[in-house]
Design an enzyme around this catalytic site. Sequence first.
Site, PDB file in Angstrom:
ATOM      1  N   ASP A  63      52.254  45.759  50.752  1.00  7.90           N
ATOM      2  CA  ASP A  63      51.848  45.714  52.005  1.00  7.90           C
ATOM      3  C   ASP A  63      52.822  46.559  52.229  1.00  7.90           C
ATOM      4  OD1 ASP A  63      49.573  43.192  51.941  1.00  7.90           O
ATOM      5  OD2 ASP A  63      50.905  42.135  53.421  1.00  7.90           O
ATOM      6  N   GLU A 244      45.033  38.546  58.086  1.00 13.55           N
ATOM      7  CA  GLU A 244      45.933  39.042  57.875  1.00 13.55           C
ATOM      8  C   GLU A 244      46.263  40.230  58.396  1.00 13.55           C
ATOM      9  OE1 GLU A 244      47.831  36.904  53.761  1.00 13.55           O
ATOM     10  OE2 GLU A 244      47.108  39.401  53.370  1.00 13.55           O
ATOM     11  N   TRP A 330      42.997  42.354  45.992  1.00 16.79           N
ATOM     12  CA  TRP A 330      44.154  41.710  45.348  1.00 16.79           C
ATOM     13  C   TRP A 330      43.117  40.725  43.862  1.00 16.79           C
ATOM     14  CZ3 TRP A 330      48.569  40.315  45.078  1.00 16.79           C
ATOM     15  CH2 TRP A 330      49.636  40.276  45.880  1.00 16.79           C
TER      16      TRP A 330
END
Lengths: 568, 568
Positions: A63, A244, A330
Site C-alpha cells: 500500500d 481496509e 493479494w
Amino acid sequence: MFLKSALLGVIVSLVGETAAQAPDPTSSYYRPGIPTDTPVPGNYTDYLRPRVHFSPPRYFMNDPNGMHRDPSGLYHMYYQYNPLTPVAGNQHWGHATSRDLYTWENQKIAVWPPNNYTYVFSGSCVIDSENTSGFFPDQDNGVVAIYTLAEYPNNVQGVQYQAIAYSRDGGYTFAAYENNPVLNINSTQFRDPYVIWYEPTSKWVMVLAYAAEFVIGIYSSPDLKEWTHESNFTKQGYLGVQYECPNLLQMPMRGQEDPVWFLQISINPGSPKGGSISEYFVGDFNGTHFVPYDDATRFTDFSKDNYAGQFFHGIPANEPQIALGWGSNWQYTQIVPTGLIEHGQFRSAMSVPRTNIIANVSARGYDLLSAVYSVESVFDSELTYNSSVGNSTILTYFGDVPSGAIYFEANITGLVASTLRGTANFTLSSSMSGEYIQGGINAGGSPSIWINRGNIRGFDNPYFTDKFSEEGTFGPSNNGTWGMSMVYDNSILEFFLNGAQAGATVTFFPERPLDTLSVSIDGIAANASSSVAVWGLKDTWADQADGNGTVRGNVTQSSGSMGSYQLF
Amino acid sequence: MFLKSALLGVIVSLVGETAAQAPDPTSSYYRPGIPTDTPVPGNYTDYLRPRVHFSPPRYFMNDPNGMHRDPSGLYHMYYQYNPLTPVAGNQHWGHATSRDLYTWENQKIAVWPPNNYTYVFSGSCVIDSENTSGFFPDQDNGVVAIYTLAEYPNNVQGVQYQAIAYSRDGGYTFAAYENNPVLNINSTQFRDPYVIWYEPTSKWVMVLAYAAEFVIGIYSSPDLKEWTHESNFTKQGYLGVQYECPNLLQMPMRGQEDPVWFLQISINPGSPKGGSISEYFVGDFNGTHFVPYDDATRFTDFSKDNYAGQFFHGIPANEPQIALGWGSNWQYTQIVPTGLIEHGQFRSAMSVPRTNIIANVSARGYDLLSAVYSVESVFDSELTYNSSVGNSTILTYFGDVPSGAIYFEANITGLVASTLRGTANFTLSSSMSGEYIQGGINAGGSPSIWINRGNIRGFDNPYFTDKFSEEGTFGPSNNGTWGMSMVYDNSILEFFLNGAQAGATVTFFPERPLDTLSVSIDGIAANASSSVAVWGLKDTWADQADGNGTVRGNVTQSSGSMGSYQLF
C-alpha cells in the site's frame, strides 16, 4: 494493509521475537540487514521494470502511505515495505519523493517498528502547520505520521493499534511519540488510519477500518494525540471479506461549485473479481458523520490490480484530487515473476498518478472520473501521429524505445450522440515470442471497454483473471470525441475509455518484451474522423543509475525552508 | 428480459411490422413458421447438450418466466423464447413441465404476442385460487400470467407495458385479457413483473423494473387488473447499466422461525465481471415498502452465467425456496457454438434447480445458501466411491456414461474449525483433445473456491472470462465437513463450496467431450479424512426421443382436477 496470519507461512521469520519483552513505543527496532541511513539500492533495467510507474528498489512493496504534497510542491510517497525479501513481511514505511509524480527519488526508510515483533502497517501523514500536536514549536512544516502498529508475538497475529510519529525535517526522519499508542481498542482487526483537517470544527478527523466487522470508524482529535469516537459507517456497499484503507476527502463535482465528500474503501480478499478491489461513496460529511447520497455500490476500476489507493494531502478541494494505488492483487502478488533474481527481485508497482473528480457521465451518477495525471511530462518521442485514420489499422514498432514504455490514444472525432458507432481495438504483441494483449472500446449497443491479458505467457495462476470489461451509458465527450488511451509500461498498464469514464490498472508478465502496437478503427460513421497517436515514454530511472544500472537513491537531510504554505 | 435495440441487428426482421396498425390486445399473432398447437421438436443428442439442465428444443431461450408449482405438484417453467432462430428476437413464452425439475417435457408455446410488432417479454404466473380476477368462476386452479409487452414499431424500441392473460386449463393455453394493458406508464424501459399474493392486506403485489432508472417499482392490486403504485426501491446495491427481473418473496432464515423477505434484482449489462449478474437484498416488507436490513451488496453467484433467476411460486414460505436461472450471459450468449446446425441449433440452458435459504455462515451475514435440488433423483450409476482418500488423487473415466453428465463430491471430514486446512482440486479433461477445466477449494488463509474454464477451446470471445473465485470466512459445515461438489453437464456446470456456501453456474464449450475427472486432496490435517464420490447422471431426454433422437414434446390439453390446493 493486508497481512493475514495465513500469509506468515511465506514471510521471513521474525528475528528473536518474544511476547514477554515490554514494548517501548518510542524506540525503533532496526532489523539486521536493513540499511538505516541510506536508501535500499535497486536495479531498474530489467524488461519487466516499469519506468513511469513507481516500483521499489528491491523486495516487496504494497500500500501507498502518508501521501502528501509538501509546502515546496514536492510529493512524498511512503509505502508498505519489506526491505528484506520479495514477499510480504517485516513491514516498514519506505519513502520516495517526486516533483512530477513519474520521476521518483528513493529515500531512506522513514518509519521503523518499535520492536522486533511489531510491524508498521498503513497510515497517512498530515502537515501540522498550526502545531496542534505540540511537536513543532519552531516550524510550520512539521509532518505527523499516523499509522497502525500490528503485533505478531510468536508469529501470531496480535493487537493492532494506532500510533503517531513526527518529523521535523520535512518527512525524511520520524521520531515515535512517547505516549504511543494514541488509539487502542485491543482489537486484532483495527487499522489503516487516514487523517484530515476538518476546518469547520478545527479538528483532525480520522477514518480507519474495523476490518472484519465491515465498519469504517470516524474519530476526531484536537491534537492528533487524543481521539474521540464520533460514528461508524457500517456494512455499506460491497463487503468482501475485510474493509481496509479508507480515504475521506473533498472532491470537485462537475457542474457545481461546492466539492462533494468522497469515501473510498478497499476490500481484500473477496472482490467480485477475486482478491482486492476498491469502492467509493459520494455524500455529505459534517465532521462526525458521513452520509452517502445513495446506497449504490461503485468500484473505482474495472480490473483487479488497483488496491489501497491513497489521495495526496495538500491539493485544494476545488482542484482534481490526485491518488496513487497499489498496482497489484493479494491473490497473486507474492508469486509474480518480478520477484525472481533475474528480474531484480522487486514485487509490485504503484499505479500511475491519477486525477479525480466526480461527474454524472453515466445514468448511474456520481461517476468517479479518474484520468492519468499530466503524462505529457514524460513524453520522450513521437512514434506515430495520424489524424486521418478512417476505418483502418495503424502499426507502430516501439522496440527501439529505451524505456519500453509508451502512451497511445485512438480517437473517433467529430461525433454527436447520434453518430456514435464503431470500434477501436488494439493489440500489443511481442515480435520475439508472439505473446499479446488485446483490448478495445465498442460504441455500439451498450458502450463498453474490454481488455484481455490471457495471451501473455510469463505468468499464470488460478486467480490471474484474463478478461475484464466495463459497460455503461458512456457517450462521446463534450468535444465530440470517443476514444481509448493507455499508459503501457512493461509489466503494468492503465487503459481508459474517453480518458477517464472507465479505467483500469492491469499487470501482465510477458516472457519477452512486447514491442509492436496495432490499432484498428472500424465501423465509424461516414462523417466522423479518427486518429491514432503513439509516444515513447522516458526512462525515469536512467539518469539516476550508475554504470551498472544501480539506483542508490538520495539521502535528503532536510527539505529546507518551507515558506508559509498552508495545507488546508 | 434484455433486448437492446442494438441487438436488433442480429435479430430476424419482424414480418410486415407497422406502427400504424391499431393494436388489439386480445388477439394473438402467429408468426409464420412457428408451430401453434404442438411443441417445437428438438434433438438432444449432441455432445454439447445438457441432459439434466433444461435447454429448449431448438433456437433461442433466455429468462425463465411464470415459474410455479401447480396444485398437482407439477412444476411449470415458461421461458423467453425465439422459436425461429438461434438468436434473440420474436419473443414468446415457451413452456415445459417437470415433476422432478430435471426431467422436462416440452409443451406448446404458451403466450403469444398480440400483433406482429410486439414481443412478449418476461413475467410471472400466479394461481388465482380465490378468483380475484373474475376469470375463473368455476375453478380454483386458474392461472394468470402477468408479463411485459414490448413494442418495436419499424424495428425501433417502443413502449413497454404490462399485460395479463389467463389460463383455464392449468397453464397450457392462455387467453389475453380484453382490457390490456393493465399497467402502462408510456415508458420504453418498464418491465419484468413478478407478482405475489400478500396475505396481510389480501392484495396482489407486483415488483417490476424501471430498468434504466435503477428503480424497482412496487404496485398492489386486488384483482390483477387495477394496479396502484405503492413505493420505489431506488439505486440500491450494484447498479450496472440496467435493473431487470426482480423477485420478491419470503425465504427461510437459518436459526429463526419467521422467514425473511428477499428481493433479487438482475443486472445487465454492467456486471463487475462483465455483462449479466444477479444481486439480492434481505429485509422487511409490509405490503407496500421493502426495507433491507443493511446497505450491503450481495451477489447470488461467483461466476457470470446465472441471470434473471426466478423463484417458483407454490413453495411454502417456511421451506427452502426453489429457483432456476438462465445459464448464460448477454455478452456472448448469441454467438456460442451450440447455435450451429451441427450442435442442434439451441442456445442456452437453464441452471439446475436450486434450493435457497438465508443464513449467517460468513461474517458478511445474510448469506444466500443456494444448493442443488435433490440431484440424487437423476443419479444413474456410481462411478467412484472412496472414503479413505487421504492426501492423494482419484481418477474417474466417465466417457462411457451415456449422458456425458456426472455429479461429484470431494469432502474433507472429521474437522473442527482449528483443523480446517488443505485443498481439494479437480481437473475435468478430454482424452481426445486435451482440453480441460480446473478448479478447487482452498481452506487455508482466506477460504476460497475457484474455477478456470480458460483451457477449453471450442469457444472464445473477449468477454468470455476464464477465471472466477470467491473468498469468504467459510468454515467447515456443522457436521465437520469441508467440501466441493459439482453437477457437470456437457456445456454447463454448477460448482459449490460446502454444498451451498458459495456457488456458480459456468458454461463452457469444448471441441470434444470431456471424459476424465481427476480429484486431488492435499494438505489435510493428520486426524482428518477425505472422500471422493462420482456418479453418472441420467440422460433425461433419451426416453422421449424417437429413433432419430428427436424429442417432439407433449400436447397436454388439461391438467385435470386440481383439488383444493391453496397457493398461499
